[in-house]
Design a protein around this motif. Structure first.
Motif, mmCIF file in Angstrom:
data_model
loop_
_atom_site.group_PDB
_atom_site.id
_atom_site.type_symbol
_atom_site.label_atom_id
_atom_site.label_comp_id
_atom_site.label_asym_id
_atom_site.label_seq_id
_atom_site.Cartn_x
_atom_site.Cartn_y
_atom_site.Cartn_z
ATOM 1 N N ASN A 186 0.823 -1.202 0.000
ATOM 2 C CA ASN A 186 0.000 0.000 0.000
ATOM 3 C C ASN A 186 0.859 1.256 0.000
ATOM 4 O OD1 ASN A 186 -2.606 1.040 -0.124
ATOM 5 N ND2 ASN A 186 -3.308 -0.304 1.517
ATOM 6 N N PHE A 187 1.911 1.252 0.844
ATOM 7 C CA PHE A 187 2.718 2.457 1.033
ATOM 8 C C PHE A 187 4.139 2.214 0.519
ATOM 9 C CE2 PHE A 187 -0.734 2.509 4.049
ATOM 10 C CZ PHE A 187 -1.303 3.742 3.767
ATOM 11 N N GLY A 188 4.255 2.061 -0.786
ATOM 12 C CA GLY A 188 5.552 1.843 -1.429
ATOM 13 C C GLY A 188 5.332 1.552 -2.909
ATOM 14 N N ILE A 189 4.650 0.450 -3.191
ATOM 15 C CA ILE A 189 4.470 0.003 -4.581
ATOM 16 C C ILE A 189 3.389 0.862 -5.252
ATOM 17 C CG2 ILE A 189 3.712 -1.957 -5.990
ATOM 18 C CD1 ILE A 189 5.108 -3.774 -3.907
ATOM 19 N N PRO A 190 3.713 1.465 -6.402
ATOM 20 C CA PRO A 190 2.753 2.405 -7.016
ATOM 21 C C PRO A 190 1.494 1.718 -7.548
ATOM 22 C CG PRO A 190 4.965 2.622 -7.968
ATOM 23 C CD PRO A 190 4.979 1.384 -7.155
ATOM 24 N N PRO A 191 0.402 2.494 -7.665
ATOM 25 C CA PRO A 191 -0.881 1.920 -8.097
ATOM 26 C C PRO A 191 -0.870 1.374 -9.520
ATOM 27 C CG PRO A 191 -1.143 4.200 -7.313
ATOM 28 C CD PRO A 191 0.310 3.912 -7.309
ATOM 29 N N PHE A 192 0.065 1.845 -10.380
ATOM 30 C CA PHE A 192 0.061 1.306 -11.746
ATOM 31 C C PHE A 192 0.585 -0.130 -11.788
ATOM 32 C CE2 PHE A 192 3.755 4.154 -11.317
ATOM 33 C CZ PHE A 192 4.800 3.271 -11.501
ATOM 34 N N LYS A 193 1.189 -0.601 -10.667
ATOM 35 C CA LYS A 193 1.560 -2.018 -10.566
ATOM 36 C C LYS A 193 0.513 -2.784 -9.761
ATOM 37 C CE LYS A 193 5.853 -3.038 -9.210
ATOM 38 N NZ LYS A 193 7.163 -2.796 -8.558
ATOM 39 N N LEU A 194 -0.064 -2.118 -8.775
ATOM 40 C CA LEU A 194 -1.011 -2.789 -7.876
ATOM 41 C C LEU A 194 -2.069 -1.777 -7.443
ATOM 42 C CD1 LEU A 194 -1.802 -5.206 -6.062
ATOM 43 C CD2 LEU A 194 -0.167 -4.382 -4.385
ATOM 44 N N PHE A 263 9.356 9.686 -1.733
ATOM 45 C CA PHE A 263 8.847 10.156 -3.035
ATOM 46 C C PHE A 263 7.645 9.305 -3.463
ATOM 47 C CE2 PHE A 263 9.159 9.358 -7.727
ATOM 48 C CZ PHE A 263 8.563 10.540 -8.114
ATOM 49 N N LEU A 264 7.799 7.975 -3.348
ATOM 50 C CA LEU A 264 6.718 7.077 -3.796
ATOM 51 C C LEU A 264 5.493 7.199 -2.882
ATOM 52 C CD1 LEU A 264 8.845 3.905 -4.653
ATOM 53 C CD2 LEU A 264 7.712 5.443 -6.272
ATOM 54 N N ILE A 265 5.732 7.283 -1.570
ATOM 55 C CA ILE A 265 4.593 7.348 -0.629
ATOM 56 C C ILE A 265 3.840 8.662 -0.802
ATOM 57 C CG2 ILE A 265 3.900 7.397 1.810
ATOM 58 C CD1 ILE A 265 6.135 5.452 2.419
ATOM 59 N N GLY A 266 4.588 9.777 -0.966
ATOM 60 C CA GLY A 266 3.940 11.075 -1.170
ATOM 61 C C GLY A 266 3.017 11.021 -2.383
ATOM 62 N N ILE A 268 1.653 8.230 -3.737
ATOM 63 C CA ILE A 268 0.517 7.315 -3.473
ATOM 64 C C ILE A 268 -0.549 8.042 -2.651
ATOM 65 C CG2 ILE A 268 -0.167 5.233 -2.168
ATOM 66 C CD1 ILE A 268 2.587 4.053 -3.035
ATOM 67 N N ASN A 269 -0.112 8.758 -1.628
ATOM 68 C CA ASN A 269 -1.080 9.481 -0.787
ATOM 69 C C ASN A 269 -1.876 10.482 -1.619
ATOM 70 O OD1 ASN A 269 -0.380 8.118 1.510
ATOM 71 N ND2 ASN A 269 1.049 9.659 2.252
ATOM 72 N N LYS A 270 -1.192 11.133 -2.553
ATOM 73 C CA LYS A 270 -1.896 12.112 -3.398
ATOM 74 C C LYS A 270 -2.917 11.388 -4.283
ATOM 75 C CE LYS A 270 -1.449 16.166 -6.170
ATOM 76 N NZ LYS A 270 -1.931 15.804 -7.498
ATOM 77 N N VAL A 271 -2.481 10.281 -4.907
ATOM 78 C CA VAL A 271 -3.391 9.537 -5.789
ATOM 79 C C VAL A 271 -4.586 9.013 -4.990
ATOM 80 C CG1 VAL A 271 -3.592 7.492 -7.274
ATOM 81 C CG2 VAL A 271 -1.546 8.906 -7.397
ATOM 82 N N ARG A 272 -4.336 8.553 -3.768
ATOM 83 C CA ARG A 272 -5.420 7.992 -2.949
ATOM 84 C C ARG A 272 -6.238 9.069 -2.236
ATOM 85 N NH1 ARG A 272 -5.204 2.291 -0.056
ATOM 86 N NH2 ARG A 272 -7.362 2.565 -0.587
ATOM 87 N N GLY A 273 -5.745 10.311 -2.278
ATOM 88 C CA GLY A 273 -6.462 11.386 -1.598
ATOM 89 C C GLY A 273 -6.248 11.385 -0.095
ATOM 90 N N TYR A 274 -5.136 10.806 0.376
ATOM 91 C CA TYR A 274 -4.841 10.829 1.805
ATOM 92 C C TYR A 274 -4.183 12.152 2.170
ATOM 93 C CZ TYR A 274 -5.491 5.794 2.399
ATOM 94 O OH TYR A 274 -6.017 4.549 2.462
ATOM 95 N N ASP A 275 -4.575 12.683 3.293
ATOM 96 C CA ASP A 275 -3.951 13.908 3.762
ATOM 97 C C ASP A 275 -2.927 13.532 4.837
ATOM 98 O OD1 ASP A 275 -3.414 16.507 4.141
ATOM 99 O OD2 ASP A 275 -5.189 16.942 5.357
ATOM 100 N N GLU A 276 -1.908 12.771 4.441
ATOM 101 C CA GLU A 276 -0.913 12.276 5.406
ATOM 102 C C GLU A 276 0.255 13.247 5.507
ATOM 103 O OE1 GLU A 276 -0.902 9.317 7.252
ATOM 104 O OE2 GLU A 276 -3.012 9.305 6.694
ATOM 105 N N GLY A 277 1.161 12.968 6.435
ATOM 106 C CA GLY A 277 2.304 13.845 6.640
ATOM 107 C C GLY A 277 3.320 13.846 5.504
#
Ligand SMILES: Cc1cc2nc3c(=O)[nH]c(=O)nc-3n(C[C@H](O)[C@H](O)[C@H](O)COP(=O)(O)OP(=O)(O)OC[C@H]3O[C@@H](n4cnc5c(N)ncnc54)[C@H](O)[C@@H]3O)c2cc1C
Ligand code: SF4
Length: 454
Positions: A186-194, A263-266, A268-277
């Motif tokens: 979830n927090f590493g591998i980009p959505p275009f792979k999974l 870089f990857l997590i930032g 993913i959070n944007k794509v998922r709409g998470y407002d994480e740190g």
């Protein structure tokens, strides 16, 4: 019935269709669309059933590949899904992101000149289709033991351990500091792979099976190990490896130099709409250099392309044939526009008039002409993707858990640490590796935990 013994000659290997390149380069959607059942059946039928299932041996969880291919060829998707789940806790994930070309498909007899059976895509098809049709793991015959375990980490290792527990009648409570299950899935591998919805569905299925997930909970901070040891019959550690390898590269602290995972997590959070740190780092219109040659580097390359980078150059210190990751990921990156430069060892990152630049030493054998010189490549952003090392928390030692010199947790053949009540598997034991190896080891650890509890 099999059409002919030479079906594999009549029918070529055919992967599920790719989405058009224009869409692919600008979107975070998975790049392959679905197989239709008739196409999956025809592809599954290419299996020779050669009698010596090299594919099964090469698969770390030893999936019953020829058996489920035969079921797909006959259209028996539910039975195929049942069989997939006998050996693998996350077949829909492995079908998508295993390095098939190095594992099952690399060992397929047809790989030698005819194109391997599309094992990964069929595995994905089986699970996705069965779930969409309402199939769920059948735990109706499981007898509750009244025992309970705590699992720390909801990555592939923790989830695989939970799967074995639930099927063995043991209550599994999974703790993770992240808000969602999956760890690096979830927090590493980009959505275009999974696609992350795959994990949302898997969480629902685990919950239906009886798993309890306690997310946003850091063990060692929110809850102490002492509490878990007092409350549960056994503990499983699947906490991964998260210390960056940075090569102590001079200039790595400069502006616009980034580590791969944030870089990857930032993104993913944007794509998922998470407002994480985690900060969103935007490569739009930038000249990007990615340093590294494994799966993480490929993910950074392909994420930069999708963010609209002006150019992406991936520099690796050895030859292409030495690259550690999946060959299909290198191919995908190249198709999407990533430029590869091999035999370039970075020696320094420098500030330059136009942004930053990376100085390299050529490491190839043919040191002639300009290749023998130091080379400098200009960029606007540099991403370091050199890999990860284990980062065991200090408190493990307080519970008599021994650690190897390189930081990996020590376990015996039963995946048991020096504290008999605590088992461990996945990247924190092996070092950074693969989803399927984390699953394989954690499933074995789970069986041993059940023996221990009993
Ligand atoms: C960018 C990237 C791309 C990759 N691509 C692939 C690929 O294509 N194919 C492949 O097979 N493998 C790939 N891998 C490797 C794969 O993701 C890992 O090998 C796998 O996820 C390891 O599983 P794990 O369960 O051991 O650890 P993780 O997936 O890291 O999960 C560990 C979990 O433990 C949690 N945790 C840690 N400490 C605590 C604590 N104190 N309290 C609570 N929770 C805690 C973490 O939050 C995390 O959720 C990739 C890795 C990366 C980084
Ligand atoms: S789990 Fe991985 S290696 Fe095993 S059959 Fe599936 S894709 Fe191949």
């Amino acid at each position: 019935m099999r059409k002919s013994n030479f079906h594999f000659l009549d029918i070529e290997r055919g992967d599920p269709p790719l989405i058009p390149m224009d869409e692919r380069r600008g979107s975070f959607k998975e790049i392959h669309s679905e197989y239709q059942q008739d196409k999956a059946a025809v592809q599954a039928e290419r299996c020779l059933d050669c009698g010596i299932p090299y594919c099964e041996w090469a698969c770390p969880v030893h999936n019953y590949i020829p058996n489920w291919l035969e079921l797909v060829a006959k259209g028996q998707i539910f039975r195929a899904a049942e069989l997939c789940h006998e050996t693998n806790s996350l077949p829909e994930v492995c079908g998508r992101i295993c390095p098939h070309d190095r594992l099952c498909e690399g060992a397929c007899t047809l790989n030698d000149g005819f194109g391997a059976v599309t094992i990964g895509s069929v595995e994905k098809h089986i699970t996705d289709t069965a779930f969409a049709l309402g199939w769920r793991p059948d735990l109706s015959k499981v007898k509750p033991t009244g025992k309970k375990v705590a699992i720390i980490g909801a990555g592939p290792a923790g989830l695989a351990c939970a799967d074995i527990m639930l099927r063995g009648g043991v209550k599994a409570t999974v703790f993770d500091k992240y808000p969602e299950i999956g760890g690096l899935l979830n927090f590493g591998i980009p959505p275009f792979k999974l696609d992350k919805q795959v994990l949302d569905l898997r969480r629902k299925i685990f919950e239906e099976m009886g798993a309890e997930f306690r997310m946003n909970t850091t063990i060692g901070k929110d809850i102490m190990m002492e509490e878990l040891l007092a409350e549960y019959d056994a503990l499983f550690l699947g906490m991964g490896t998260y210390k960056y390898v940075d090569g102590a590269l001079p200039g790595m602290d400069l502006n616009n130099v980034y580590m791969a995972l944030p870089f990857l997590i930032g993104n993913i959070n944007k794509v998922r709409g998470y407002d994480e740190g985690t900060e969103f780092i935007n490569m739009e219109n930038k000249r990007v250099i990615v340093l590294g040659g494994g799966d993480t580097a490929m993910d950074c390359n392909r994420t930069s392309i999708r963010q609209g980078a002006r150019s992406v150059i991936c520099c690796y210190r050895r030859n292409e044939s030495d690259m550690a990751g999946s060959l299909k990921e290198v191919k995908n990156a190249r198709e999407e526009g990533v430029i590869f430069r091999f035999n370039l060892q970075p020696t320094e990152i420098l500030e330059s008039a136009g942004g930053i630049s990376v100085k390299f030493q050529y490491t190839g054998e043919e040191k002639q002409g300009k290749d023998s010189e130091e080379q400098i490549i200009e960029a606007d952003a540099v991403i370091l993707a050199f890999g990860f090392r284990p980062n065991p928390p200090e408190w493990l030692k307080e519970h008599k858990i021994s650690i190897h010199e390189d930081g990996r947790v020590k376990v015996n053949d039963s995946h048991q640490t020096d504290n008999p009540k605590i088992f461990a598997a996945g990247d924190m034991v092996r070092g950074a590796d693969l989803v399927v190896t984390a699953i394989a080891d954690a499933r074995e650890a789970g069986q041993q935990m059940i023996n221990y509890i009993k």
